[in-house]
Design a protein around this motif. Structure first.
Motif, PDB file in Angstrom:
ATOM      1  N   GLY A  15       0.799  -1.223   0.000  1.00 56.47           N
ATOM      2  CA  GLY A  15       0.000   0.000   0.000  1.00 56.47           C
ATOM      3  C   GLY A  15       0.826   1.264   0.000  1.00 56.47           C
ATOM      4  N   GLY A  16       2.112   1.123   0.241  1.00 58.26           N
ATOM      5  CA  GLY A  16       2.997   2.281   0.299  1.00 58.26           C
ATOM      6  C   GLY A  16       3.484   2.713  -1.068  1.00 58.26           C
ATOM      7  N   SER A  17       4.398   3.683  -1.056  1.00 59.93           N
ATOM      8  CA  SER A  17       4.911   4.272  -2.293  1.00 59.93           C
ATOM      9  C   SER A  17       6.428   4.355  -2.262  1.00 59.93           C
ATOM     10  CB  SER A  17       4.344   5.689  -2.491  1.00 59.93           C
ATOM     11  OG  SER A  17       2.946   5.684  -2.590  1.00 59.93           O
ATOM     12  N   LEU A  18       7.006   4.351  -3.427  1.00 64.40           N
ATOM     13  CA  LEU A  18       8.434   4.595  -3.620  1.00 64.40           C
ATOM     14  C   LEU A  18       8.605   5.346  -4.925  1.00 64.40           C
ATOM     15  CD1 LEU A  18      10.328   1.248  -2.785  1.00 64.40           C
ATOM     16  CD2 LEU A  18      10.535   3.429  -1.554  1.00 64.40           C
ATOM     17  N   ARG A  19       9.666   6.132  -5.004  1.00 66.46           N
ATOM     18  CA  ARG A  19      10.021   6.759  -6.274  1.00 66.46           C
ATOM     19  C   ARG A  19      11.451   6.370  -6.624  1.00 66.46           C
ATOM     20  NH1 ARG A  19      10.547  13.067  -8.217  1.00 66.46           N
ATOM     21  NH2 ARG A  19      12.468  12.948  -6.986  1.00 66.46           N
ATOM     22  N   ARG A  67      -1.179   2.550 -11.239  1.00 71.96           N
ATOM     23  CA  ARG A  67      -0.455   2.600  -9.966  1.00 71.96           C
ATOM     24  C   ARG A  67       0.928   3.237 -10.117  1.00 71.96           C
ATOM     25  NH1 ARG A  67       1.102  -1.971  -7.526  1.00 71.96           N
ATOM     26  NH2 ARG A  67       1.284  -3.167  -9.469  1.00 71.96           N
ATOM     27  N   PHE A  68       1.562   3.006 -11.236  1.00 68.80           N
ATOM     28  CA  PHE A  68       2.909   3.527 -11.481  1.00 68.80           C
ATOM     29  C   PHE A  68       2.839   4.651 -12.518  1.00 68.80           C
ATOM     30  CE2 PHE A  68       5.514  -0.594 -10.509  1.00 68.80           C
ATOM     31  CZ  PHE A  68       4.860  -0.709  -9.290  1.00 68.80           C
ATOM     32  N   THR A  69       3.728   5.624 -12.346  1.00 71.18           N
ATOM     33  CA  THR A  69       3.796   6.743 -13.281  1.00 71.18           C
ATOM     34  C   THR A  69       5.243   7.018 -13.650  1.00 71.18           C
ATOM     35  OG1 THR A  69       1.843   7.752 -12.263  1.00 71.18           O
ATOM     36  CG2 THR A  69       3.188   9.157 -13.671  1.00 71.18           C
ATOM     37  N   GLY A  70       5.495   7.122 -14.940  1.00 76.28           N
ATOM     38  CA  GLY A  70       6.827   7.471 -15.413  1.00 76.28           C
ATOM     39  C   GLY A  70       6.880   8.937 -15.790  1.00 76.28           C
ATOM     40  N   SER A  71       8.029   9.564 -15.520  1.00 77.77           N
ATOM     41  CA  SER A  71       8.215  10.955 -15.904  1.00 77.77           C
ATOM     42  C   SER A  71       9.697  11.187 -16.162  1.00 77.77           C
ATOM     43  CB  SER A  71       7.702  11.913 -14.827  1.00 77.77           C
ATOM     44  OG  SER A  71       8.412  11.731 -13.620  1.00 77.77           O
ATOM     45  N   LEU A  81      10.355   6.847 -11.734  1.00 79.20           N
ATOM     46  CA  LEU A  81       9.281   5.864 -11.681  1.00 79.20           C
ATOM     47  C   LEU A  81       8.611   6.019 -10.322  1.00 79.20           C
ATOM     48  CD1 LEU A  81       7.726   3.444 -12.804  1.00 79.20           C
ATOM     49  CD2 LEU A  81       9.475   1.954 -11.811  1.00 79.20           C
ATOM     50  N   GLN A  82       7.431   6.623 -10.322  1.00 74.31           N
ATOM     51  CA  GLN A  82       6.657   6.773  -9.101  1.00 74.31           C
ATOM     52  C   GLN A  82       5.763   5.553  -8.946  1.00 74.31           C
ATOM     53  OE1 GLN A  82       6.659   9.294  -6.687  1.00 74.31           O
ATOM     54  NE2 GLN A  82       5.296   7.885  -5.585  1.00 74.31           N
ATOM     55  N   MET A  83       5.931   4.851  -7.859  1.00 75.35           N
ATOM     56  CA  MET A  83       5.185   3.614  -7.633  1.00 75.35           C
ATOM     57  C   MET A  83       4.280   3.800  -6.421  1.00 75.35           C
ATOM     58  SD  MET A  83       8.212   0.829  -8.314  1.00 75.35           S
ATOM     59  CE  MET A  83       9.123   1.270  -6.844  1.00 75.35           C
ATOM     60  N   ASN A  84       2.986   3.706  -6.650  1.00 77.30           N
ATOM     61  CA  ASN A  84       1.991   3.847  -5.586  1.00 77.30           C
ATOM     62  C   ASN A  84       1.220   2.543  -5.425  1.00 77.30           C
ATOM     63  OD1 ASN A  84       2.709   6.606  -5.331  1.00 77.30           O
ATOM     64  ND2 ASN A  84       1.198   7.193  -6.887  1.00 77.30           N
ATOM     65  N   SER A  85       0.537   2.439  -4.312  1.00 77.44           N
ATOM     66  CA  SER A  85      -0.286   1.249  -4.030  1.00 77.44           C
ATOM     67  C   SER A  85       0.504  -0.030  -4.271  1.00 77.44           C
ATOM     68  CB  SER A  85      -1.553   1.266  -4.909  1.00 77.44           C
ATOM     69  OG  SER A  85      -2.295   2.432  -4.686  1.00 77.44           O
ATOM     70  N   LEU A  86       1.696  -0.080  -3.721  1.00 74.65           N
ATOM     71  CA  LEU A  86       2.576  -1.215  -3.966  1.00 74.65           C
ATOM     72  C   LEU A  86       2.024  -2.491  -3.360  1.00 74.65           C
ATOM     73  CD1 LEU A  86       5.950   0.623  -3.520  1.00 74.65           C
ATOM     74  CD2 LEU A  86       5.319  -0.731  -5.517  1.00 74.65           C
ATOM     75  N   LYS A  87       2.292  -3.590  -4.046  1.00 73.53           N
ATOM     76  CA  LYS A  87       1.831  -4.911  -3.648  1.00 73.53           C
ATOM     77  C   LYS A  87       3.035  -5.816  -3.451  1.00 73.53           C
ATOM     78  CE  LYS A  87      -2.114  -4.350  -6.786  1.00 73.53           C
ATOM     79  NZ  LYS A  87      -2.832  -4.949  -7.955  1.00 73.53           N
ATOM     80  N   PRO A  88       2.899  -6.864  -2.663  1.00 73.30           N
ATOM     81  CA  PRO A  88       4.033  -7.801  -2.496  1.00 73.30           C
ATOM     82  C   PRO A  88       4.537  -8.352  -3.832  1.00 73.30           C
ATOM     83  CG  PRO A  88       2.414  -8.197  -0.802  1.00 73.30           C
ATOM     84  CD  PRO A  88       1.806  -7.185  -1.733  1.00 73.30           C
ATOM     85  N   GLU A  89       3.641  -8.522  -4.788  1.00 72.83           N
ATOM     86  CA  GLU A  89       4.056  -9.042  -6.097  1.00 72.83           C
ATOM     87  C   GLU A  89       4.848  -8.034  -6.926  1.00 72.83           C
ATOM     88  OE1 GLU A  89       0.957  -9.066  -4.822  1.00 72.83           O
ATOM     89  OE2 GLU A  89      -0.560  -8.717  -6.384  1.00 72.83           O
ATOM     90  N   ASP A  90       4.980  -6.799  -6.442  1.00 71.28           N
ATOM     91  CA  ASP A  90       5.850  -5.825  -7.097  1.00 71.28           C
ATOM     92  C   ASP A  90       7.310  -5.981  -6.668  1.00 71.28           C
ATOM     93  OD1 ASP A  90       3.234  -3.413  -6.650  1.00 71.28           O
ATOM     94  OD2 ASP A  90       3.785  -4.418  -8.522  1.00 71.28           O
ATOM     95  N   THR A  91       7.554  -6.866  -5.712  1.00 70.78           N
ATOM     96  CA  THR A  91       8.921  -7.098  -5.259  1.00 70.78           C
ATOM     97  C   THR A  91       9.781  -7.620  -6.407  1.00 70.78           C
ATOM     98  OG1 THR A  91       8.257  -7.536  -2.983  1.00 70.78           O
ATOM     99  CG2 THR A  91      10.358  -8.478  -3.712  1.00 70.78           C
ATOM    100  N   ALA A  92      10.884  -6.939  -6.669  1.00 73.54           N
ATOM    101  CA  ALA A  92      11.755  -7.285  -7.792  1.00 73.54           C
ATOM    102  C   ALA A  92      12.961  -6.358  -7.790  1.00 73.54           C
ATOM    103  CB  ALA A  92      11.004  -7.141  -9.123  1.00 73.54           C
ATOM    104  N   VAL A  93      13.923  -6.682  -8.644  1.00 77.37           N
ATOM    105  CA  VAL A  93      14.979  -5.726  -8.968  1.00 77.37           C
ATOM    106  C   VAL A  93      14.486  -4.904 -10.148  1.00 77.37           C
ATOM    107  CG1 VAL A  93      17.361  -5.409  -9.696  1.00 77.37           C
ATOM    108  CG2 VAL A  93      16.772  -7.288  -8.145  1.00 77.37           C
ATOM    109  N   TYR A  94      14.569  -3.610 -10.015  1.00 74.83           N
ATOM    110  CA  TYR A  94      14.081  -2.691 -11.043  1.00 74.83           C
ATOM    111  C   TYR A  94      15.271  -2.094 -11.791  1.00 74.83           C
ATOM    112  CZ  TYR A  94       9.322  -2.981  -9.329  1.00 74.83           C
ATOM    113  OH  TYR A  94       8.065  -3.438  -8.994  1.00 74.83           O
ATOM    114  N   TYR A  95      15.150  -2.087 -13.104  1.00 82.50           N
ATOM    115  CA  TYR A  95      16.213  -1.581 -13.975  1.00 82.50           C
ATOM    116  C   TYR A  95      15.658  -0.510 -14.903  1.00 82.50           C
ATOM    117  CZ  TYR A  95      18.406  -6.107 -12.882  1.00 82.50           C
ATOM    118  OH  TYR A  95      18.933  -7.212 -12.246  1.00 82.50           O
ATOM    119  N   CYS A  96      16.490   0.457 -15.238  1.00 80.02           N
ATOM    120  CA  CYS A  96      16.175   1.324 -16.364  1.00 80.02           C
ATOM    121  C   CYS A  96      17.142   0.986 -17.501  1.00 80.02           C
ATOM    122  CB  CYS A  96      16.259   2.800 -15.997  1.00 80.02           C
ATOM    123  SG  CYS A  96      17.877   3.388 -15.471  1.00 80.02           S
TER     124      CYS A  96
END
Length: 121
Positions: A15-19, A67-71, A81-96
């Motif tokens: 339910g939290g957010s990260l950018r 849920r996610f917004t790119g800018s 990458l603004q990530m809102n309403s995070l879910k456990p299934e969003d757990t991962a390594v994120y790459y650009c």
């Protein structure tokens, strides 16, 4: 030297957010599309969005749409990458990654080192 550096990952409750940030050097976002990808353990890498700064277009995967917004901030040569309403299934390594042209395609040839995002339930 072309370089992409991600930052902003961490541990967050569901339910939290990260950018996340992706700072680029050695090239301009106006010339190359930027994709955000993620890879969870045991799963294939997934492209979750692509930003074409020159065209002002962002494409989203269905799994993150709404849920996610790119800018992008071209002055800082940084993509977010603004990530809102995070879910456990969003757990991962994120790459650009940078594409091979300014439009979003399936081809990316420069990658950052990745940043871990962990969402606890």
């Amino acid at each position: 030297e072309v370089q992409l550096v991600e930052s902003g990952g961490g541990l967050v409750q569901a339910g939290g957010s990260l950018r996340l940030s992706c700072a680029a050097s050695g090239f301009s976002f106006d010339d190359y599309a930027i994709g955000w990808f993620r890879q969870a353990p045991g799963k294939e890498r997934e492209r979750i969005l692509c930003i074409s700064s020159r065209d002002g277009i962002t494409y989203y995967a269905g799994s993150v749409k709404g849920r996610f917004t790119g800018s992008s901030d071209n002055a800082k040569n940084t993509v977010y990458l603004q990530m809102n309403s995070l879910k456990p299934e969003d757990t991962a390594v994120y790459y650009c990654a940078a594409g091979i042209e300014h439009i979003c395609t399936e081809n990316y040839d420069r990658w950052g080192q990745g940043t871990q995002v962990t969402v606890s339930s």
